[in-house]
Design a protein around this motif. Sequence first.
Motif, PDB file in Angstrom:
ATOM      1  N   ILE A 272     -20.105 -16.129   1.867  1.00 49.06           N
ATOM      2  CA  ILE A 272     -19.186 -15.389   0.986  1.00 49.06           C
ATOM      3  C   ILE A 272     -17.735 -15.680   1.403  1.00 49.06           C
ATOM      4  O   ILE A 272     -16.875 -15.979   0.563  1.00 49.06           O
ATOM      5  CB  ILE A 272     -19.474 -13.875   1.077  1.00 49.06           C
ATOM      6  N   ALA A 273     -17.475 -15.595   2.692  1.00 47.78           N
ATOM      7  CA  ALA A 273     -16.122 -15.845   3.194  1.00 47.78           C
ATOM      8  C   ALA A 273     -15.686 -17.288   2.912  1.00 47.78           C
ATOM      9  O   ALA A 273     -14.512 -17.555   2.610  1.00 47.78           O
ATOM     10  CB  ALA A 273     -16.065 -15.552   4.691  1.00 47.78           C
ATOM     11  N   LYS A 274     -16.634 -18.224   2.994  1.00 50.72           N
ATOM     12  CA  LYS A 274     -16.338 -19.639   2.745  1.00 50.72           C
ATOM     13  C   LYS A 274     -15.779 -19.837   1.339  1.00 50.72           C
ATOM     14  O   LYS A 274     -14.780 -20.535   1.142  1.00 50.72           O
ATOM     15  CB  LYS A 274     -17.621 -20.450   2.923  1.00 50.72           C
ATOM     16  N   LEU A 332     -21.443 -13.046  -4.843  1.00 49.15           N
ATOM     17  CA  LEU A 332     -20.440 -12.219  -4.157  1.00 49.15           C
ATOM     18  C   LEU A 332     -19.215 -13.044  -3.771  1.00 49.15           C
ATOM     19  O   LEU A 332     -18.133 -12.504  -3.562  1.00 49.15           O
ATOM     20  CB  LEU A 332     -21.064 -11.563  -2.918  1.00 49.15           C
ATOM     21  N   GLY A 333     -19.388 -14.349  -3.685  1.00 49.60           N
ATOM     22  CA  GLY A 333     -18.263 -15.234  -3.400  1.00 49.60           C
ATOM     23  C   GLY A 333     -17.511 -15.678  -4.641  1.00 49.60           C
ATOM     24  O   GLY A 333     -16.472 -16.329  -4.540  1.00 49.60           O
ATOM     25  N   GLY A 334     -18.040 -15.354  -5.837  1.00 51.63           N
ATOM     26  CA  GLY A 334     -17.274 -15.604  -7.070  1.00 51.63           C
ATOM     27  C   GLY A 334     -17.527 -16.935  -7.735  1.00 51.63           C
ATOM     28  O   GLY A 334     -16.627 -17.523  -8.339  1.00 51.63           O
ATOM     29  N   THR A 335     -18.779 -17.428  -7.711  1.00 52.40           N
ATOM     30  CA  THR A 335     -19.070 -18.728  -8.313  1.00 52.40           C
ATOM     31  C   THR A 335     -18.952 -18.673  -9.843  1.00 52.40           C
ATOM     32  O   THR A 335     -19.139 -17.612 -10.451  1.00 52.40           O
ATOM     33  CB  THR A 335     -20.481 -19.201  -7.907  1.00 52.40           C
ATOM     34  N   GLN A 336     -18.677 -19.838 -10.450  1.00 55.16           N
ATOM     35  CA  GLN A 336     -18.599 -19.910 -11.918  1.00 55.16           C
ATOM     36  C   GLN A 336     -19.925 -20.370 -12.539  1.00 55.16           C
ATOM     37  O   GLN A 336     -20.156 -20.159 -13.719  1.00 55.16           O
ATOM     38  CB  GLN A 336     -17.486 -20.878 -12.360  1.00 55.16           C
ATOM     39  N   TYR A 383     -14.984  -7.325   8.275  1.00 55.53           N
ATOM     40  CA  TYR A 383     -15.737  -8.503   8.715  1.00 55.53           C
ATOM     41  C   TYR A 383     -15.495  -9.690   7.783  1.00 55.53           C
ATOM     42  O   TYR A 383     -15.181 -10.804   8.241  1.00 55.53           O
ATOM     43  CB  TYR A 383     -17.224  -8.144   8.781  1.00 55.53           C
ATOM     44  N   VAL A 384     -15.627  -9.454   6.480  1.00 58.22           N
ATOM     45  CA  VAL A 384     -15.485 -10.565   5.531  1.00 58.22           C
ATOM     46  C   VAL A 384     -14.059 -11.113   5.549  1.00 58.22           C
ATOM     47  O   VAL A 384     -13.852 -12.342   5.515  1.00 58.22           O
ATOM     48  CB  VAL A 384     -15.893 -10.116   4.109  1.00 58.22           C
ATOM     49  N   GLU A 385     -13.072 -10.243   5.648  1.00 56.31           N
ATOM     50  CA  GLU A 385     -11.689 -10.739   5.672  1.00 56.31           C
ATOM     51  C   GLU A 385     -11.400 -11.527   6.952  1.00 56.31           C
ATOM     52  O   GLU A 385     -10.700 -12.539   6.927  1.00 56.31           O
ATOM     53  CB  GLU A 385     -10.699  -9.581   5.518  1.00 56.31           C
ATOM     54  N   ALA A 386     -11.950 -11.046   8.071  1.00 53.67           N
ATOM     55  CA  ALA A 386     -11.744 -11.779   9.335  1.00 53.67           C
ATOM     56  C   ALA A 386     -12.415 -13.146   9.277  1.00 53.67           C
ATOM     57  O   ALA A 386     -11.852 -14.160   9.717  1.00 53.67           O
ATOM     58  CB  ALA A 386     -12.291 -10.962  10.511  1.00 53.67           C
TER      59      ALA A 386
END
Length: 530
Positions: A272-274, A332-336, A383-386
């Motif tokens: 997700i962070a990637k 959750l990572g926003g894929t199209q 966590y995700v932002e870090a």
Amino acid sequence: MSKIPERKEQFETSSKIPIERLYLPEQQTEHYIEKLGFPGEYPYTRGIQPTMYRGRFWTMRQYAGFSSAEESNRRYKYLLQQGQTGLSVAFDLPTQIGYDSDDPHAKGEVGKVGVAIDSLKDMEILFQDIPLDKVSTSMTINAPAAILLAMYIAVAEKQGVSSKALSGTIQNDILKEYIARGTYIFPPKPSMRLITDIFQYCSTELPKWNTISISGYHIREAGSTAVQEVAFTLANAIAYVESAIQAGLHVDDFAPRLAFFFNAHNQFFEEIAKFRAARRIWAKIMKERFHAQNPKSMQLRFHTQTAGSTLTAQQPDNNIVRVALQALSAVLGGTQSLHTNSRDEALALPTEASARIALRTQQIIANETGVTDTVDPLGGSYYVEALTDSIEKEVWSYLQKIDEFGGAVAAIEQGYIQREIHKAAYDYQRDIESGKQIIVGLNAYQIENDEKPEIYRVDPIVGEIQAQKLKELRKTRDNDAVNQRLSELSQAAKTNENLMPYILNAVKAYATLGEITNVLREVFGEYRLN
């Protein structure tokens, strides 16, 4: 927002608690604006659209293709009937490296890992009764991308569909072939020329077409880490942008049609962070390095495929769970758009039943879980932002090092990127073999008498059928016209002219993929790995 109204007037949980479009910190500090901002706005960390899946879901695009054009056409129609919203074409290996099905190099490989396409005739059958102005199509083809795109344009014309109405994507990413996959034909310089020719041609003739899908997927499948996947993909993207600018194109004329293709692997939060980090870095590159003015040039739009390399032949039903979690991380990572792998892909091409379960996995995430009801639901997670910040920092470090090599092409030629991937792959495999990394069913929790599912097998006669079709084509077409078009293409290839119109003319005369590729091989030469 008026173009894409939200799916419902009100979103709420199963307990009737209202769900807001976006959740924010109590104070939007300068740090928040710089790092995250708002969805649909620079730097796009939280997504490239203001409403994301509250407006509409991602495109559910299952990668499929096998055997003959007739068989693949049947599977596409089946998947569309089951609710798939876009097509994704897998080509067999001979097609990917520009050989006709009756070429000695193609023996034993025709129709095995994708559909065999030798000429416009096959392409007409592949899309028979599928209206190309109503569906977007992704084609996973690289070295001969210009030829397959020309065939697609010609099929659309026969359906009465203008090229200006066509939407979809052609992978067209040759640099990752030298790094991770191997289906290259020509040396890097003429390969880059073909790519920029497509950029230029599509900017006027196919304005809705994504001209390249810059792919981290195969880099990850070759064994890279998540950081390396983003870094090497964006380094390749920089090379394509620089090449197009050197060819005389303006950045905002082609950059809005660049698309990306990423992998969704097992480490849920890191994935997700990637995706969030990749969007932010690309926006900065386009704004600060290439001085793009159009916001669409700065938006990283991407397709995701779940990680085929994580699937196991042991206890294959476990793969359904793996794919569901990987797909959830992509959403959750926003894929199209998204492809979900089938449970039996560690064993063979998917059966129809397995392909349906894979598609249902996406449909369950979209319609039943509620994760699509608010934008970037994990934004603000400590966590995700870090993790997003850490990935961004390491990616910039790689990009700086690749710049010191002289860019992605030079780094590939000197083997730097390949070495980094090989080392990461070795470390990962060593962790699995030592038991440090648990893979359920593989190095832990094994069972005896593991049942194998039904396996799909391609009929070996498909190669003979394709050869017969080619023989018939060469007997019935206007061979004088074919030779004339191939000669014109050869002459143009020796100049700086855009080759797309010449390839399109050859395709329309029913010149085969192998014949067109051989003309270009004679002019450009072939790439040989040292």
